[in-house]
Motif scaffolding. Structure first.
Motif, PDB file in Angstrom:
ATOM      1  N   ALA A 209      10.347  -3.247  23.184  1.00 23.53           N
ATOM      2  CA  ALA A 209      11.824  -2.638  23.434  1.00 23.53           C
ATOM      3  C   ALA A 209      12.013  -1.095  22.744  1.00 23.53           C
ATOM      4  O   ALA A 209      11.452  -1.188  21.846  1.00 23.53           O
ATOM      5  CB  ALA A 209      13.012  -3.482  22.987  1.00 23.53           C
ATOM      6  N   ILE A 210      12.853  -0.405  23.572  1.00 23.66           N
ATOM      7  CA  ILE A 210      13.369   0.756  22.838  1.00 23.66           C
ATOM      8  C   ILE A 210      14.074   0.406  21.681  1.00 23.66           C
ATOM      9  O   ILE A 210      13.837   1.260  20.534  1.00 23.66           O
ATOM     10  CB  ILE A 210      13.938   1.727  23.790  1.00 23.66           C
ATOM     11  CG1 ILE A 210      12.866   2.173  25.085  1.00 23.66           C
ATOM     12  CG2 ILE A 210      14.776   2.986  23.203  1.00 23.66           C
ATOM     13  CD1 ILE A 210      13.372   3.190  26.160  1.00 23.66           C
ATOM     14  N   GLU A 211      14.968  -0.466  21.755  1.00 27.70           N
ATOM     15  CA  GLU A 211      15.794  -0.497  20.261  1.00 27.70           C
ATOM     16  C   GLU A 211      14.918  -1.446  19.450  1.00 27.70           C
ATOM     17  O   GLU A 211      14.213  -2.332  20.020  1.00 27.70           O
ATOM     18  CB  GLU A 211      17.005  -1.547  20.964  1.00 27.70           C
ATOM     19  CG  GLU A 211      17.919  -0.856  22.362  1.00 27.70           C
ATOM     20  CD  GLU A 211      18.764   0.026  21.607  1.00 27.70           C
ATOM     21  OE1 GLU A 211      19.020   0.380  20.272  1.00 27.70           O
ATOM     22  OE2 GLU A 211      19.228   1.072  22.329  1.00 27.70           O
ATOM     23  N   ASP A 212      15.145  -0.901  18.116  1.00 25.36           N
ATOM     24  CA  ASP A 212      14.556  -1.564  17.080  1.00 25.36           C
ATOM     25  C   ASP A 212      15.311  -1.428  16.060  1.00 25.36           C
ATOM     26  O   ASP A 212      15.104  -0.714  14.984  1.00 25.36           O
ATOM     27  CB  ASP A 212      13.218  -1.033  16.889  1.00 25.36           C
ATOM     28  CG  ASP A 212      12.243  -1.625  15.693  1.00 25.36           C
ATOM     29  OD1 ASP A 212      12.986  -2.681  15.291  1.00 25.36           O
ATOM     30  OD2 ASP A 212      11.321  -1.488  15.563  1.00 25.36           O
ATOM     31  N   PRO A 213      16.738  -2.172  16.056  1.00 27.05           N
ATOM     32  CA  PRO A 213      17.615  -2.326  14.808  1.00 27.05           C
ATOM     33  C   PRO A 213      17.204  -2.180  13.389  1.00 27.05           C
ATOM     34  O   PRO A 213      17.684  -1.447  12.690  1.00 27.05           O
ATOM     35  CB  PRO A 213      18.467  -3.342  15.129  1.00 27.05           C
ATOM     36  CG  PRO A 213      18.312  -3.630  16.581  1.00 27.05           C
ATOM     37  CD  PRO A 213      16.806  -3.427  17.028  1.00 27.05           C
TER      38      PRO A 213
ATOM     39  N   ASN B   3      16.870  10.357  20.229  1.00 25.98           N
ATOM     40  CA  ASN B   3      15.580   9.779  20.691  1.00 25.98           C
ATOM     41  C   ASN B   3      15.495   8.946  21.668  1.00 25.98           C
ATOM     42  O   ASN B   3      14.708   8.810  22.502  1.00 25.98           O
ATOM     43  CB  ASN B   3      14.780   9.429  19.253  1.00 25.98           C
ATOM     44  CG  ASN B   3      13.889  10.499  18.741  1.00 25.98           C
ATOM     45  OD1 ASN B   3      12.619  10.501  18.835  1.00 25.98           O
ATOM     46  ND2 ASN B   3      14.677  11.764  18.312  1.00 25.98           N
ATOM     47  N   LYS B   4      16.454   8.153  21.278  1.00 25.88           N
ATOM     48  CA  LYS B   4      16.615   6.969  22.463  1.00 25.88           C
ATOM     49  C   LYS B   4      17.103   7.565  23.762  1.00 25.88           C
ATOM     50  O   LYS B   4      16.741   6.933  24.811  1.00 25.88           O
ATOM     51  CB  LYS B   4      17.499   5.804  21.920  1.00 25.88           C
ATOM     52  CG  LYS B   4      16.980   5.301  20.684  1.00 25.88           C
ATOM     53  CD  LYS B   4      17.610   3.702  20.607  1.00 25.88           C
ATOM     54  CE  LYS B   4      18.715   3.918  19.711  1.00 25.88           C
ATOM     55  NZ  LYS B   4      19.410   2.597  19.237  1.00 25.88           N
ATOM     56  N   VAL B   5      18.005   8.605  23.803  1.00 23.00           N
ATOM     57  CA  VAL B   5      18.248   9.309  25.086  1.00 23.00           C
ATOM     58  C   VAL B   5      17.095   9.593  25.919  1.00 23.00           C
ATOM     59  O   VAL B   5      16.910   9.107  27.047  1.00 23.00           O
ATOM     60  CB  VAL B   5      19.231  10.327  24.839  1.00 23.00           C
ATOM     61  CG1 VAL B   5      19.333  11.151  26.130  1.00 23.00           C
ATOM     62  CG2 VAL B   5      20.580   9.686  24.251  1.00 23.00           C
ATOM     63  N   VAL B   6      16.174  10.173  25.074  1.00 19.52           N
ATOM     64  CA  VAL B   6      14.899  10.813  25.813  1.00 19.52           C
ATOM     65  C   VAL B   6      13.874   9.465  26.215  1.00 19.52           C
ATOM     66  O   VAL B   6      13.506   9.407  27.431  1.00 19.52           O
ATOM     67  CB  VAL B   6      14.195  11.512  24.882  1.00 19.52           C
ATOM     68  CG1 VAL B   6      12.685  11.864  25.460  1.00 19.52           C
ATOM     69  CG2 VAL B   6      14.854  12.920  24.632  1.00 19.52           C
ATOM     70  N   GLN B   7      13.774   8.542  25.429  1.00 20.01           N
ATOM     71  CA  GLN B   7      13.082   7.343  25.787  1.00 20.01           C
ATOM     72  C   GLN B   7      13.412   6.765  26.928  1.00 20.01           C
ATOM     73  O   GLN B   7      12.687   6.407  27.821  1.00 20.01           O
ATOM     74  CB  GLN B   7      12.924   6.470  24.619  1.00 20.01           C
ATOM     75  CG  GLN B   7      12.051   6.894  23.291  1.00 20.01           C
ATOM     76  CD  GLN B   7      12.324   6.058  22.183  1.00 20.01           C
ATOM     77  OE1 GLN B   7      11.807   4.524  22.328  1.00 20.01           O
ATOM     78  NE2 GLN B   7      12.469   6.366  20.967  1.00 20.01           N
TER      79      GLN B   7
ATOM     80  N   LEU C  89       5.780   6.360  25.251  1.00 21.56           N
ATOM     81  CA  LEU C  89       4.386   5.829  25.842  1.00 21.56           C
ATOM     82  C   LEU C  89       3.826   4.655  25.048  1.00 21.56           C
ATOM     83  O   LEU C  89       3.176   3.861  25.828  1.00 21.56           O
ATOM     84  CB  LEU C  89       3.569   7.182  25.566  1.00 21.56           C
ATOM     85  CG  LEU C  89       3.749   8.354  26.497  1.00 21.56           C
ATOM     86  CD1 LEU C  89       3.085   9.485  26.381  1.00 21.56           C
ATOM     87  CD2 LEU C  89       3.273   7.751  28.110  1.00 21.56           C
ATOM     88  N   ALA C  90       3.946   4.862  23.780  1.00 24.39           N
ATOM     89  CA  ALA C  90       3.463   3.664  23.015  1.00 24.39           C
ATOM     90  C   ALA C  90       4.222   2.349  23.357  1.00 24.39           C
ATOM     91  O   ALA C  90       3.547   1.073  23.688  1.00 24.39           O
ATOM     92  CB  ALA C  90       3.695   3.895  21.673  1.00 24.39           C
ATOM     93  N   LYS C  91       5.491   2.409  23.636  1.00 28.65           N
ATOM     94  CA  LYS C  91       6.171   0.985  23.876  1.00 28.65           C
ATOM     95  C   LYS C  91       5.878   0.838  25.239  1.00 28.65           C
ATOM     96  O   LYS C  91       5.938  -0.464  25.648  1.00 28.65           O
ATOM     97  CB  LYS C  91       7.776   1.575  23.783  1.00 28.65           C
ATOM     98  CG  LYS C  91       8.175   1.587  21.981  1.00 28.65           C
ATOM     99  CD  LYS C  91       9.503   1.847  21.819  1.00 28.65           C
ATOM    100  CE  LYS C  91       9.824   2.023  20.295  1.00 28.65           C
ATOM    101  NZ  LYS C  91      11.219   2.231  20.028  1.00 28.65           N
TER     102      LYS C  91
END
Length: 195
Positions: A65-69, A104-108, A57-59
Motif C-alpha cells: 500500500a502507498i499509505e504506511d503510517p 510524495n503520496k500525491v505523485v505516487q 515502482l517498488a510498491k
C-alpha cells in the motif's frame, strides 16, 4: 528575447497548464527572473518528488500500500528531532515533513492510477526500497534541514508566501515539471512560510 505585448502575454497565460507562468511576476521587455533565495530548497523538494516514482515502482512490484503510517511517523519524528537540534521549531518541522510525505503520496497515487489504466508499470530499473531509496531520503532530510535553517529569516517575512509562489512557478517551468509534479510541489511547500 523580444518583449511580450500584454494581450499576447495574458492570452498565453490562460493557455498554459495550471497558470505556471501567470503566477510569476514579469516585466515588460524582459523575461521573469526566478528568485534564487529558495532554489536549494526547491531542488531538495523536486529531488524528493522524483524519488516518489521509485517508491511507487517498488510498491507496485511488491503490492504494498502507498499509505504506511508507521514508517511515516518514524520519518517525521526523526526529522523533527534533527530539526529541533538545529534550532528549528519542532512543530514547524513536523508540519513541513508531513507536507513532504503528503506531496510524495500525491505523485505516487497519480502514477499508480496511470499505470493501472495502462495495465502495467514502466519497464525500468527498480532500486531496493530499504537499501537504496530510504538512504537517499535520509540524505535529503539533512539537506532539507540545512535549507530550512538557511532560509529561516526569509520564511518569516510577510511576503514569503508570494515569493514562494512566484519563484516555484518559474522553477517548475524551467525544470519542465508536469502537472502532477507541480501540484505535488505546491503541496510540499504549502506551509513552508509558517515557522
Amino acid at each position: 528575447m523580444p518583449a511580450f505585448k500584454l494581450p499576447f502575454f495574458k492570452r498565453t497565460c490562460r493557455l498554459l497548464s495550471i497558470g505556471l507562468v501567470c503566477a510569476a511576476s514579469y516585466s515588460y521587455g524582459a523575461e521573469p527572473m526566478q528568485d534564487q533565495a529558495f532554489t536549494p530548497l526547491f531542488d531538495a523538494t523536486a529531488g524528493r518528488l522524483q524519488i516518489a516514482r521509485l517508491v511507487v515502482l517498488a510498491k507496485w512490484d511488491s503490492h504494498q500500500a502507498i499509505e504506511d503510517p508507521t514508517r511515516e511517523e518514524v520519518v517525521i519524528s526523526t526529522a523533527a528531532n534533527q530539526a529541533a537540534a538545529q534550532g528549528l521549531s519542532r512543530a514547524f518541522a513536523v508540519r513541513f515533513f508531513s507536507d513532504q510525505i503528503e506531496a510524495n503520496k500525491v505523485v505516487q497515487y497519480g502514477l499508480l492510477s496511470n499505470w493501472r489504466r495502462a495495465g502495467k508499470a514502466p519497464d525500468e530499473p527498480r532500486p531496493n526500497l530499504v537499501e537504496d531509496i530510504r538512504p537517499r531520503l535520509d540524505r535529503l532530510q539533512v539537506d532539507f534541514i540545512q535549507q530550512l535553517v538557511a532560509t529561516q529569516d526569509l520564511r518569516k517575512e510577510k511576503d514569503c508566501p508570494t515569493r514562494i509562489a512566484k519563484a516555484s512557478s518559474l522553477y517548475a517551468v524551467e525544470h519542465h515539471l508536469d502537472a502532477l509534479y507541480v501540484v505535488a510541489f505546491d503541496r510540499a511547500l504549502a506551509r513552508v512560510c509558517q515557522d
